[in-house]
Design an enzyme around this catalytic site. Sequence first.
Site, PDB file in Angstrom:
ATOM      1  N   THR A 213       0.828  -1.245   0.076  1.00 49.52           N
ATOM      2  CA  THR A 213      -0.346   0.153  -0.032  1.00 49.52           C
ATOM      3  C   THR A 213       1.016   1.645  -0.255  1.00 49.52           C
ATOM      4  OG1 THR A 213      -1.524  -1.318   1.063  1.00 49.52           O
ATOM      5  CG2 THR A 213      -1.773   1.047   1.750  1.00 49.52           C
ATOM      6  N   SER A 214       0.964   2.369  -0.295  1.00 53.10           N
ATOM      7  CA  SER A 214       1.013   3.560  -0.921  1.00 53.10           C
ATOM      8  C   SER A 214       2.663   3.320  -0.928  1.00 53.10           C
ATOM      9  CB  SER A 214       0.645   4.590   0.176  1.00 53.10           C
ATOM     10  OG  SER A 214       1.083   5.698   0.280  1.00 53.10           O
ATOM     11  N   SER A 215       3.768   4.336  -0.130  1.00 50.55           N
ATOM     12  CA  SER A 215       5.551   3.592  -0.535  1.00 50.55           C
ATOM     13  C   SER A 215       5.267   1.979  -0.638  1.00 50.55           C
ATOM     14  CB  SER A 215       5.241   3.963   1.257  1.00 50.55           C
ATOM     15  OG  SER A 215       7.317   3.515   0.853  1.00 50.55           O
ATOM     16  N   HIS A 362      -6.549   8.843  -0.568  1.00 44.43           N
ATOM     17  CA  HIS A 362      -5.533   7.634  -0.606  1.00 44.43           C
ATOM     18  C   HIS A 362      -5.352   6.940   0.755  1.00 44.43           C
ATOM     19  CE1 HIS A 362      -1.291   7.083  -1.120  1.00 44.43           C
ATOM     20  NE2 HIS A 362      -1.026   7.106  -0.346  1.00 44.43           N
TER      21      HIS A 362
END
Length: 378
Positions: A213-215, A362
Amino acid sequence: MLSFKTVFSFAALLPFAHLVAAQSAVWGQCGGIGWTGATTCVSGSTCIKQNDYYSQCQPGAASPPVTTVTPTLPPSSPTTTTSTGSAPSGLSTIPASQLFKISNFGPNPNNVAVYVYKPARVQSKPPLIVASHFCTGTAQAYFSGSKFAQLAETYGYLVLFPSSPHSGTCWDVSSDATLTHDGGSDSLGIASAARYAIANWGVDPARVFAVGTSSGAMMTNVLAGAYPDVFKGGVVDSGVPFGCFALPGQAQDSWNSQCAQGQLVLTGAQWAQRVLNAYPGYTGARPKMQVWHGTAGSWWGIYSDTTLYPQNFFETVKQWTTVFGYPSTPLSNVSESYLPRGYSNATYGPNFQAILAQGVGHTVPLYEQQYLQFLGIA
Ligand SMILES: *[C@@H]1O[C@H](CO)[C@@H](O)[C@H](O)[C@H]1NC(C)=O
Ligand SMILES: *[C@@H]1O[C@H](CO)[C@@H](O)[C@H](O)[C@H]1NC(C)=O
């Protein structure tokens, strides 16, 4: 309806996009990691934190932010055991149904902490999932905030939860080292743990996958791009294309605002070249990929994921469709009955699907069961 390209060229022309002034204008950015501009807002507006990377001047007094931030995790203290110093030499030496820290699993220049989760019952030749957390997260946070471990109890696969060694706990997805096959940094540490699991725990090398997820989504693209020999599939939740954060010569784990803000727009061939450059000479199969991204968050009425702008979704689509030699338009793009309204599932071929979530910020909530299905585990 305006296409995203139109919307974003328009956004790029907005006067405050690069404003560095004493005070930020209404709707301007006023903070976030990597932000060097003004951190106060003109009168009549208030600086509201949207996420670690983006604060915005919104009209009026402080009100709740529009976008959701990094996943909210239940405060919990999962059972965690620390190994005695050497990586488990066999499956049977890994304690079941708890987060177990391993070490000495091979080249790991940044000393990425890695935890394994082994369910009570393990398939023979089990699949392996590497699950990478978001910035500010940890292995423990992603373990307790996702169902990857819980579903392992049902399906009998193993999970590796790595933990970022960097302050702020983003992953290094910007250095040459991390973007190069066996080049070093975080990606090598994670790949080493996966290789160790294959060599010592009977993991099926054909079923080693990365999710994040994300990074951690960016890291998933990094692992898929730089280690296609290790990873056979990936699920990317709200990330950026492989190599989009590249900042050669700068410190590892640097934030790339140009990429994050969706301003790095390349051709499919250029994006694919970044993947090919990561492992020159590699001619084997590429991991199958599923990409999820949201569009929500109000920014002057322009809808976007304001941490990693949705342009990154379309750039990632260009990258992997080109790598696979798929057409640039999907074979099908449909809503799915199990997904909320506004989600669309674009399929480009057997190895690439891209799910855009209208109205979702996000990050996109996890659909672990669906990921497992895509990866052929469920
Ligand atoms: C799929 O269709 C939706 C509209 O139904 C659109 O917003 C989205 O951009 C399309 N996905 C892709 C990858 O083109
Ligand atoms: C997307 O559509 C394809 C083709 O119908 C399907 O196989 C796949 O499971 C769908 N993906 C998701 C995430 O629903």
